[in-house]
Write an enzyme that holds these catalytic residues in place. Structure first.
Site, short mmCIF file in Angstrom:
data_model
loop_
_atom_site.label_atom_id
_atom_site.label_comp_id
_atom_site.label_asym_id
_atom_site.label_seq_id
_atom_site.Cartn_x
_atom_site.Cartn_y
_atom_site.Cartn_z
N TYR A 108 -4.17 4.14 0.67
CA TYR A 108 -2.97 4.94 0.43
C TYR A 108 -2.41 5.00 1.39
CZ TYR A 108 -0.36 8.88 -0.99
OH TYR A 108 0.88 9.68 -0.92
N TRP A 110 2.48 5.06 2.89
CA TRP A 110 3.48 4.70 3.10
C TRP A 110 4.05 3.33 3.45
CZ3 TRP A 110 8.69 7.21 1.85
CH2 TRP A 110 8.36 7.83 1.02
N1 LIG Z 1 -1.48 18.83 5.79
C1 LIG Z 1 -0.88 18.10 5.13
N2 LIG Z 1 -1.05 16.80 5.12
C2 LIG Z 1 -0.21 15.95 4.40
C3 LIG Z 1 0.96 16.17 3.77
C4 LIG Z 1 1.34 17.80 4.03
O1 LIG Z 1 2.27 18.20 3.46
N3 LIG Z 1 0.44 18.61 4.52
N4 LIG Z 1 1.71 15.50 3.12
C5 LIG Z 1 1.04 14.31 2.66
C6 LIG Z 1 1.83 13.39 1.70
S1 LIG Z 1 3.20 13.91 0.79
C7 LIG Z 1 1.70 12.06 2.02
S2 LIG Z 1 2.62 11.06 1.16
C8 LIG Z 1 0.72 11.53 2.95
C9 LIG Z 1 1.59 10.42 3.78
O2 LIG Z 1 0.37 9.62 4.72
P1 LIG Z 1 0.72 8.21 5.06
O3 LIG Z 1 1.54 7.48 4.10
O4 LIG Z 1 -0.81 7.60 5.33
O5 LIG Z 1 1.55 8.40 6.32
P2 LIG Z 1 2.24 7.33 7.55
O6 LIG Z 1 2.11 8.00 8.74
O7 LIG Z 1 3.29 6.90 6.85
O8 LIG Z 1 1.14 6.15 7.51
C10 LIG Z 1 1.45 4.71 7.07
C11 LIG Z 1 0.68 3.81 8.23
O9 LIG Z 1 1.05 2.57 8.03
C12 LIG Z 1 1.52 1.81 8.96
N5 LIG Z 1 2.20 0.66 8.87
C13 LIG Z 1 3.65 0.60 8.85
N6 LIG Z 1 4.24 -0.56 8.38
C14 LIG Z 1 3.18 -1.45 8.23
C15 LIG Z 1 3.09 -2.39 7.72
O10 LIG Z 1 3.78 -3.42 7.61
N7 LIG Z 1 1.67 -3.37 7.76
C16 LIG Z 1 0.66 -2.40 7.85
N8 LIG Z 1 -0.78 -2.97 7.97
N9 LIG Z 1 0.77 -0.99 8.42
C17 LIG Z 1 1.87 -0.49 8.40
C18 LIG Z 1 2.00 2.98 9.96
O11 LIG Z 1 1.88 2.40 11.44
C19 LIG Z 1 1.26 4.04 9.56
O12 LIG Z 1 0.11 4.20 10.45
O13 LIG Z 1 0.63 12.60 3.97
C20 LIG Z 1 -0.10 13.63 3.21
N10 LIG Z 1 -0.71 14.71 4.18
N1 LIG Z 2 11.79 14.00 7.32
C1 LIG Z 2 10.62 13.50 6.30
N2 LIG Z 2 10.88 13.73 4.99
C2 LIG Z 2 10.19 13.37 4.09
C3 LIG Z 2 8.85 13.08 4.62
C4 LIG Z 2 8.54 12.97 5.95
O1 LIG Z 2 7.23 12.65 6.46
N3 LIG Z 2 9.56 13.23 6.74
N4 LIG Z 2 7.92 12.95 3.58
C5 LIG Z 2 8.34 12.59 2.45
C6 LIG Z 2 7.21 12.83 1.23
S1 LIG Z 2 6.04 11.35 1.36
C7 LIG Z 2 7.26 13.61 0.45
S2 LIG Z 2 5.95 13.80 -0.75
C8 LIG Z 2 8.07 14.89 0.31
C9 LIG Z 2 7.58 16.30 0.26
O2 LIG Z 2 8.40 17.20 -0.14
P1 LIG Z 2 8.09 18.55 -0.20
O3 LIG Z 2 6.31 18.85 -0.56
O4 LIG Z 2 8.92 19.44 -0.83
O5 LIG Z 2 8.20 19.14 1.46
P2 LIG Z 2 7.20 20.17 2.34
O6 LIG Z 2 7.99 20.04 3.60
O7 LIG Z 2 5.94 19.85 2.28
O8 LIG Z 2 7.79 21.60 1.67
C10 LIG Z 2 9.10 21.98 1.51
C11 LIG Z 2 9.07 23.64 2.08
O9 LIG Z 2 8.20 24.28 0.76
C12 LIG Z 2 8.09 25.45 1.60
N5 LIG Z 2 6.94 25.87 1.02
C13 LIG Z 2 5.62 25.48 1.29
N6 LIG Z 2 4.60 26.26 0.66
C14 LIG Z 2 5.46 27.22 -0.36
C15 LIG Z 2 4.98 28.03 -1.41
O10 LIG Z 2 3.97 28.34 -1.61
N7 LIG Z 2 5.97 28.62 -1.92
C16 LIG Z 2 7.47 28.54 -1.54
N8 LIG Z 2 8.31 28.95 -2.45
N9 LIG Z 2 7.69 27.68 -0.53
C17 LIG Z 2 6.65 26.88 -0.10
C18 LIG Z 2 7.92 25.31 3.11
O11 LIG Z 2 8.65 26.24 3.81
C19 LIG Z 2 8.51 23.80 3.22
O12 LIG Z 2 9.41 23.79 4.14
O13 LIG Z 2 9.00 14.77 1.75
C20 LIG Z 2 9.43 13.58 1.84
N10 LIG Z 2 10.42 13.73 2.96
MO LIG Z 3 4.38 12.38 -0.08
#
Ligand SMILES: Nc1nc2c(c(=O)[nH]1)N[C@H]1C(S)=C(S)[C@@H](COP(=O)(O)OP(=O)(O)OC[C@H]3O[C@@H](n4cnc5c(=O)[nH]c(N)nc54)[C@H](O)[C@@H]3O)O[C@H]1N2
Ligand SMILES: Nc1nc2c(c(=O)[nH]1)N[C@H]1C(S)=C(S)[C@@H](COP(=O)(O)OP(=O)(O)OC[C@H]3O[C@@H](n4cnc5c(=O)[nH]c(N)nc54)[C@H](O)[C@@H]3O)O[C@H]1N2
Ligand SMILES: [Mo]
Length: 755
Positions: A108, A110
């Site tokens: 899993y 990005w």
């Molecule tokens: N506490 C908390 N944890 C969260 C979240 C949160 O809201 N709160 N959000 C969650 C969400 S929504 C998501 S989607 C996940 C994201 O979690 P990940 O998608 O696992 O995060 P990334 O840091 O984008 O990891 C991508 C990795 O791929 C590597 N990479 C980039 N390009 C390439 C390539 O071409 N080849 C290879 N082999 N590797 C490459 C990068 O160096 C990086 O280490 O995190 C989740 N974790």
């Molecule tokens: N710059 C940047 N943008 C990203 C990403 C990144 O790594 N960097 N990750 C991308 C990915 S994979 C995803 S899945 C999306 C995730 O998108 P989201 O899940 O929408 O993003 P978050 O930043 O986790 O949360 C958005 C806001 O929700 C509010 N919030 C949290 N808990 C609660 C709650 O219980 N109630 C209410 N009302 N508000 C709450 C917080 O204040 C927070 O700022 O973002 C994407 N966009």
């Molecule tokens: Mo995500």
């Protein structure tokens, strides 16, 4: 060799860049709102944090498969030939002795933008040819939503696709409720490779059209602008929505005709809301102490949803919590009571402002992609159950009304993701991660995941290879040009897997006889059939240009509009064919944490829990403004935001004063699961009692399983399913305490290669 284009461009998940005369990546002119995440993109190629050669953990090399010492031992460089042979032999050993289901290939993550050099597609294609693997289902983004929605509306439309367009909201709504806000920082990103950031213009157009934008979030700066801010306690949105429903019922404003024609179970929900069912009316007076909002504010909001045609937007973040299914179910329930579902521009939708592109025109076609073949093994886990799986092979767990069992994993193979970034309760993951016999990781960087592997294979970055990129949320098909040589011995995932496939006798099947360039031509040649677009330029001309635009989008239609117009013809894929405000199916599962209708359920960790006696602060681990997840954390934009090298933690000044803390202090954030350091930033934008620490600071334990010196919130978060229905991640349900850090500061070592 491909002809050198006059202008070289690189496409990333956070925007498109061109190489200027000095070879620096600068945003392309087409982008109205470029992201700062890309600063220094070209320089990242030469960062000291890159993996330069294939590396094998010493203990694994000397003693053979086995976990002891993972994350501690030194690494030994090996040749590519030896690395390929070791990986091929290990894949072969595990599949022969334990079967292919013993290989966890979920991978899993990005990775990077690009249709061909997409690490997950590459690894899945390879593992499928090698006989299959245990895969993962759902994601960390919106798993609880993805699981619950089909029970309610028969599909996941309105979650990551099928949204009511902004143009319809602007034209027909007079008010937008933004549960979880629409933080512009998150719309820097759009999966697959973006070129034109569009969220800002859509949001501004709504404001210009006079819509009342209401922010409902613990953070006052969670939207570009707003007309009202309701600062509620995290994860209490369901209580607020119930109180709004209560007022709608009390005012006699329930759209009975809508309930009768389009929904089922309305009476059960009405009885719950009014208290007829359990003796507890879900009134504003009931919701006020739960949400922390004054009763009057709740009443005023209820009046506004009755007076103004309202669109209910709920961010993805709300469901990344314990009982994360409930706010989505309740938002739909509230819109159903108001009778707005399926009306142009009204009703509900999820993820506006969570990522760019939501609510914009949707492509009526799909883009070519690398075929992954099919997986002969039918073994999977819900993605966020990885630590549970590794800790309890064969263990039983509930999921979607079934009892399933975890496979016995011997080999973990990861390419393109960073579980030591994304998973919750990292100290638990560190323990679980010792269990498999072998861990193989492809990584450009010495991430914590690479450091916790046995075999690390150095991968290239998008700046170091030619590719084609396209996002599902933009009508653009874009060349992405190589602008730098890979450092050291780094190779593309395709080249790495081709070499390994050769040792397994699978090379011809894996490559189909194509070079990487031939694959790009092949993907390009697939465009007309998929998009219906005929007279395309030659590949050479495409490659020399700045990309193709294919304007064939889906008709402008609001979510469930066709169902509303002709419910008999457009029956929903639910047992009743209607919106299920009460689900017999879910009720039949008899789950303690997901009943048959939307309900307020007290989580273990929230500001009203007994646990606040020890851990009185609610931690929000939001998406980072300065990077994509853990990517580009070594880059200038993220680095300049750090405080004495630590990730910034935001806190209300009153909470800081009560703890004797000042802005710029390094603090310790802790609970029973772990602790990390962070740099304190004070802001009135936070509801008192709430702290915010973005995800993505590279995990940097001072000793294995000990204090994280850098500020990764996942040492603090809980590793528990949102419910027994979805098993989705629930990171937002997390209590902590914060204290001054007075000891000497441990160094940040995350960006230095290991020994
Ligand atoms: N506490 C908390 N944890 C969260 C979240 C949160 O809201 N709160 N959000 C969650 C969400 S929504 C998501 S989607 C996940 C994201 O979690 P990940 O998608 O696992 O995060 P990334 O840091 O984008 O990891 C991508 C990795 O791929 C590597 N990479 C980039 N390009 C390439 C390539 O071409 N080849 C290879 N082999 N590797 C490459 C990068 O160096 C990086 O280490 O995190 C989740 N974790
Ligand atoms: N710059 C940047 N943008 C990203 C990403 C990144 O790594 N960097 N990750 C991308 C990915 S994979 C995803 S899945 C999306 C995730 O998108 P989201 O899940 O929408 O993003 P978050 O930043 O986790 O949360 C958005 C806001 O929700 C509010 N919030 C949290 N808990 C609660 C709650 O219980 N109630 C209410 N009302 N508000 C709450 C917080 O204040 C927070 O700022 O973002 C994407 N966009
Ligand atoms: Mo995500």
């Amino acid at each position: 060799m491909l002809p050198a284009p006059p202008e070289r461009r690189i496409v990333t998940h956070w925007g498109s860049y061109r190489a200027d005369e000095q070879g620096r990546a600068v945003p392309v002119a087409e982008d109205p709102a470029p992201s700062a995440i890309g600063r220094g993109l070209e320089a990242m190629s030469r960062s000291p944090a890159r993996v330069l050669r294939p590396m094998v953990r010493r203990g694994w090399l000397e003693n053979g498969p086995g976990g002891g010492g993972r994350g501690r031992d030194a690494f030994v460089p090996v040749s590519w030939d030896e690395a390929e042979r070791l990986v091929a032999a290990e894949v072969d050993r595990v599949r022969r002795l334990h079967g292919n289901a013993a290989i966890y290939g979920g991978s899993y993550g990005w990775a990077s933008a690009g249709r061909f050099h997409h690490a997950q597609s590459q690894i899945h294609r390879f593992l499928n040819l090698a006989g299959g693997y245990t895969r993962s289902v759902q994601n960390y983004s919106y798993a609880a939503g993805d699981v619950i929605l089909p029970y309610i509306t028969g599909s996941a439309a309105g979650l990551s696709f099928g949204h009511t367009p902004w143009s319809e909201i602007r034209a027909h709504a007079r008010q937008v409720l933004m549960f979880g806000g629409m933080p512009a920082r998150n719309t820097q990103v759009n999966g697959g490779g973006t070129q034109r950031h569009g969220f800002g213009a859509d949001f501004d157009a709504c404001r210009a059209a006079g819509l009342r934008m209401v922010l409902i979030s613990p953070l006052g700066d969670d939207a570009p602008a707003c007309d009202a801010w309701l600062a509620l306690r995290p994860t209490t949105d369901v209580a607020l929505m119930l109180a709004l429903a209560h007022e709608v019922i009390a005012a006699g404003r329930v759209d009975r005709a809508f309930l009768d024609r389009y929904t089922t179970g309305g009476e059960t929900v009405l009885a719950y809301v009014t208290g007829a069912a359990d003796g507890m009316a879900k009134s504003p007076a009931w919701a006020a102490p739960i949400t922390g909002l004054p009763e009057g504010e709740i009443r005023a909001l209820a009046q506004s949803v009755m007076d103004l045609p309202t669109f209910i937007a709920v961010s993805w973040s709300l469901q990344r919590a314990r009982h994360g299914e409930q706010p989505y179910w309740m938002a739909i329930t509230l819109a159903a009571l108001l009778g707005t579902i399926g009306k142009p521009g009204l009703g509900f939708g999820f993820g506006y402002g969570s990522i760019d592109g939501i609510g914009q025109a949707e492509n009526a076609y799909s883009w070519p992609k690398l075929g992954q073949g099919s997986n002969p093994v039918d073994s999977f886990i819900p993605v966020a159950r990885i630590a549970d799986m590794l800790l309890a092979p064969g263990g039983a767990y509930p999921y979607r009304g079934e009892t399933r069992h975890y496979p016995d994993i011997r080999l973990v193979y990861w390419a393109g993701g960073n579980p030591f970034h994304h998973h919750q309760d990292l100290n638990r993951l560190v323990r679980a991660w010792q269990r498999p016999e072998t861990v193989i990781v492809h990584e450009p960087w010495w991430t914590a995941t690479a450091r916790h592997a046995d075999i690390v294979l150095p991968a290239t970055l998008p700046t170091e290879r030619d590719d084609i990129a396209a996002s599902g949320r933009e009508p653009l098909f874009l060349p992405s040009h190589k602008i730098a040589e890979p450092p050291g011995e780094a190779r593309d995932d395709y080249a790495i897997l081709t070499g390994i496939a050769r040792h397994l006798g699978l090379e011809a099947d894996f490559t189909e006889g194509r070079s990487a360039e031939a694959w790009l031509r092949h993907l390009y040649a697939g465009l007309p059939a998929l998009t219906g677009q005929g007279d395309l330029p030659d590949f050479e001309d495409f490659w020399q240009g700045t990309g193709l635009r294919i304007d064939r989008s889906r008709p402008v239609r609001s979510l469930l509009q066709r169902f509303r117009e002709t419910p008999e013809r457009h029956r929903l894929h639910t047992p009743s064919g209607r919106i299920e405000l009460y689900s017999q199916t879910i009720a039949g599962f008899a789950l303690p944490d997901c009943p048959g209708h939307a309900a307020w359920l007290e989580p273990e960790e929230w500001l009203g829990a007994p646990a606040t006696a020890r851990y009185p602060l609610h931690l929000l681990s939001t998406q980072p403004a300065t990077r994509l997840h853990s990517q580009m954390d070594a880059g200038p934009t993220a680095q300049e935001s750090k405080i004495r090298g630590r990730e910034p933690l935001r806190m209300n000044p009153a909470d800081a004063a009560a703890r004797g803390l000042a802005a710029g202090d390094v603090v310790r954030v802790f609970n029973d699961r772990g602790a990390c350091l962070a740099g304190l930033v004070l802001s009135e934008a936070l509801l008192p009692g709430v702290v915010q620490l973005a995800t993505g600071a590279w995990y940097d334990p001072v000793e294995p399983g000990g204090l994280d010196a850098h500020g990764n919130p996942n040492v603090l978060t809980r590793d528990q399913g949102a419910s027994m229905l979805s098993q989705a991640p629930s990171a937002q349900s997390c209590l902590v305490e914060v204290a001054a850090w007075t000891d000497p500061l441990p160094p940040i070592r995350a960006f230095q290669p290991p020994t």
